[in-house]
Design a protein around this motif. Structure first.
Motif, PDB file in Angstrom:
ATOM      1  N   ASP A 105      19.114  -6.481 -19.759  1.00 52.47           N
ATOM      2  CA  ASP A 105      20.240  -6.956 -19.324  1.00 52.47           C
ATOM      3  C   ASP A 105      19.166  -8.449 -19.011  1.00 52.47           C
ATOM      4  OD1 ASP A 105      19.738  -5.675 -17.644  1.00 52.47           O
ATOM      5  OD2 ASP A 105      21.980  -4.866 -17.369  1.00 52.47           O
ATOM      6  N   ARG A 106      18.223  -8.364 -18.170  1.00 56.00           N
ATOM      7  CA  ARG A 106      18.059  -9.505 -16.776  1.00 56.00           C
ATOM      8  C   ARG A 106      17.688 -10.988 -18.705  1.00 56.00           C
ATOM      9  NH1 ARG A 106      12.764  -7.132 -14.539  1.00 56.00           N
ATOM     10  NH2 ARG A 106      13.996  -5.813 -13.182  1.00 56.00           N
ATOM     11  N   GLU A 107      17.817 -10.767 -19.684  1.00 53.83           N
ATOM     12  CA  GLU A 107      17.956 -11.924 -20.521  1.00 53.83           C
ATOM     13  C   GLU A 107      19.415 -12.131 -20.953  1.00 53.83           C
ATOM     14  OE1 GLU A 107      15.677 -14.140 -21.321  1.00 53.83           O
ATOM     15  OE2 GLU A 107      13.763 -12.315 -20.287  1.00 53.83           O
ATOM     16  N   ARG A 108      19.443 -13.506 -20.940  1.00 50.30           N
ATOM     17  CA  ARG A 108      21.044 -13.789 -20.673  1.00 50.30           C
ATOM     18  C   ARG A 108      21.561 -13.722 -22.076  1.00 50.30           C
ATOM     19  NH1 ARG A 108      24.451 -17.724 -18.147  1.00 50.30           N
ATOM     20  NH2 ARG A 108      25.743 -19.482 -19.398  1.00 50.30           N
ATOM     21  N   SER A 109      20.560 -13.586 -23.409  1.00 49.31           N
ATOM     22  CA  SER A 109      21.239 -13.370 -24.603  1.00 49.31           C
ATOM     23  C   SER A 109      21.267 -12.343 -24.913  1.00 49.31           C
ATOM     24  CB  SER A 109      19.952 -14.249 -25.364  1.00 49.31           C
ATOM     25  OG  SER A 109      19.150 -13.087 -25.086  1.00 49.31           O
ATOM     26  N   LEU A 110      21.236 -11.079 -24.145  1.00 54.26           N
ATOM     27  CA  LEU A 110      21.590  -9.482 -24.046  1.00 54.26           C
ATOM     28  C   LEU A 110      23.016  -9.638 -25.246  1.00 54.26           C
ATOM     29  CD1 LEU A 110      20.299  -6.904 -25.027  1.00 54.26           C
ATOM     30  CD2 LEU A 110      21.372  -6.249 -22.942  1.00 54.26           C
ATOM     31  N   TYR A 111      24.054  -9.515 -23.258  1.00 55.69           N
ATOM     32  CA  TYR A 111      25.459  -9.867 -24.137  1.00 55.69           C
ATOM     33  C   TYR A 111      26.195 -10.142 -25.179  1.00 55.69           C
ATOM     34  CZ  TYR A 111      25.822  -5.618 -20.592  1.00 55.69           C
ATOM     35  OH  TYR A 111      25.189  -5.082 -19.943  1.00 55.69           O
ATOM     36  N   PRO A 112      25.444 -11.937 -25.443  1.00 57.76           N
ATOM     37  CA  PRO A 112      25.972 -12.632 -27.088  1.00 57.76           C
ATOM     38  C   PRO A 112      25.318 -12.050 -28.351  1.00 57.76           C
ATOM     39  CG  PRO A 112      25.204 -14.129 -25.033  1.00 57.76           C
ATOM     40  CD  PRO A 112      24.914 -12.515 -23.991  1.00 57.76           C
ATOM     41  N   VAL A 113      24.454 -11.358 -28.091  1.00 47.65           N
ATOM     42  CA  VAL A 113      23.667 -10.849 -29.417  1.00 47.65           C
ATOM     43  C   VAL A 113      24.466  -9.589 -29.367  1.00 47.65           C
ATOM     44  CG1 VAL A 113      21.673  -9.629 -30.063  1.00 47.65           C
ATOM     45  CG2 VAL A 113      21.244 -11.963 -29.087  1.00 47.65           C
ATOM     46  N   ILE A 114      24.812  -8.855 -29.065  1.00 54.63           N
ATOM     47  CA  ILE A 114      25.712  -7.245 -29.105  1.00 54.63           C
ATOM     48  C   ILE A 114      26.898  -8.155 -29.396  1.00 54.63           C
ATOM     49  CG2 ILE A 114      26.924  -5.660 -27.984  1.00 54.63           C
ATOM     50  CD1 ILE A 114      24.671  -5.723 -25.277  1.00 54.63           C
ATOM     51  N   LEU A 115      28.066  -8.993 -29.229  1.00 46.97           N
ATOM     52  CA  LEU A 115      28.566  -9.058 -29.411  1.00 46.97           C
ATOM     53  C   LEU A 115      28.521  -9.444 -30.784  1.00 46.97           C
ATOM     54  CD1 LEU A 115      32.044  -9.843 -29.646  1.00 46.97           C
ATOM     55  CD2 LEU A 115      31.023 -12.597 -28.201  1.00 46.97           C
ATOM     56  N   ILE A 116      27.341 -10.663 -31.405  1.00 46.03           N
ATOM     57  CA  ILE A 116      27.335 -10.880 -33.033  1.00 46.03           C
ATOM     58  C   ILE A 116      26.865  -9.790 -33.289  1.00 46.03           C
ATOM     59  CG2 ILE A 116      26.107 -12.666 -34.276  1.00 46.03           C
ATOM     60  CD1 ILE A 116      25.407 -14.310 -32.178  1.00 46.03           C
ATOM     61  N   VAL A 117      26.248  -8.708 -32.964  1.00 48.96           N
ATOM     62  CA  VAL A 117      26.079  -7.766 -34.024  1.00 48.96           C
ATOM     63  C   VAL A 117      27.029  -6.877 -33.973  1.00 48.96           C
ATOM     64  CG1 VAL A 117      24.867  -5.555 -33.646  1.00 48.96           C
ATOM     65  CG2 VAL A 117      23.758  -7.463 -33.055  1.00 48.96           C
ATOM     66  N   VAL A 118      27.730  -6.439 -32.763  1.00 43.26           N
ATOM     67  CA  VAL A 118      29.291  -5.876 -33.309  1.00 43.26           C
ATOM     68  C   VAL A 118      30.000  -6.074 -34.362  1.00 43.26           C
ATOM     69  CG1 VAL A 118      28.960  -4.487 -31.470  1.00 43.26           C
ATOM     70  CG2 VAL A 118      30.300  -6.213 -30.528  1.00 43.26           C
ATOM     71  N   ALA A 119      30.475  -7.652 -33.416  1.00 42.88           N
ATOM     72  CA  ALA A 119      31.083  -8.098 -35.015  1.00 42.88           C
ATOM     73  C   ALA A 119      31.316  -8.188 -36.444  1.00 42.88           C
ATOM     74  CB  ALA A 119      30.887  -9.976 -34.902  1.00 42.88           C
ATOM     75  N   SER A 120      28.896  -8.536 -37.031  1.00 43.46           N
ATOM     76  CA  SER A 120      27.805  -8.636 -37.796  1.00 43.46           C
ATOM     77  C   SER A 120      28.626  -6.870 -38.300  1.00 43.46           C
ATOM     78  CB  SER A 120      27.331  -8.624 -38.000  1.00 43.46           C
ATOM     79  OG  SER A 120      26.626  -7.576 -37.792  1.00 43.46           O
TER      80      SER A 120
END
Length: 122
Positions: free
Chosen positions: A7-22
């Motif tokens: 979670d040091r990368e800012r993109s982790l949680y946005p990517v998780i949101l995209i994946v769970v929605a997919s």
């Protein structure tokens, strides 16, 4: 995720949101495309929240993850029979809410960056 420092990368949680929605797109496709246009609309909304949150404020991602958890819980009332396994909504809701809580805690604990000439010299 936090212990491994992913979670040091800012993109982790946005990517998780995209994946769970997919996943709902996958379930609809596996069910022969039933409900796919509606699922694409919901995916677009959660994807937009992930992108806007990544670019502006991760608090939007917190709301998106929690909102997806609520969506998981109530979606069967208005999108029945779209290929989602019976156990999935509970699992996904738990994951989404836990991810939202984890990100909220991390954001609450982080300090804003120092600004100004004094901070630059220290």
């Amino acid at each position: 995720m936090h212990l491994a420092a992913f979670d040091r990368e800012r993109s982790l949680y946005p990517v998780i949101l995209i994946v769970v929605a997919s996943y709902y797109l996958l379930f609809a496709a596996m069910a022969g495309g039933e409900g796919l246009p509606i699922e694409i609309g919901f995916f677009a909304a959660f994807g937009a929240a992930a992108i806007v949150g990544f670019r502006t404020s991760l608090w939007i991602v917190v709301v998106g993850l929690a909102g997806h958890g609520i969506f998981d819980f109530v979606r069967h009332a208005f999108l029945p029979g779209s290929g989602v396994p019976e156990w999935w909504p509970w699992f996904c809701m738990g994951f989404d809410v836990a991810a939202a809580a984890a990100l909220a805690i991390l954001l609450s604990m982080s300090r804003p960056p120092a600004h100004g000439p004094k901070a630059a010299n220290s």
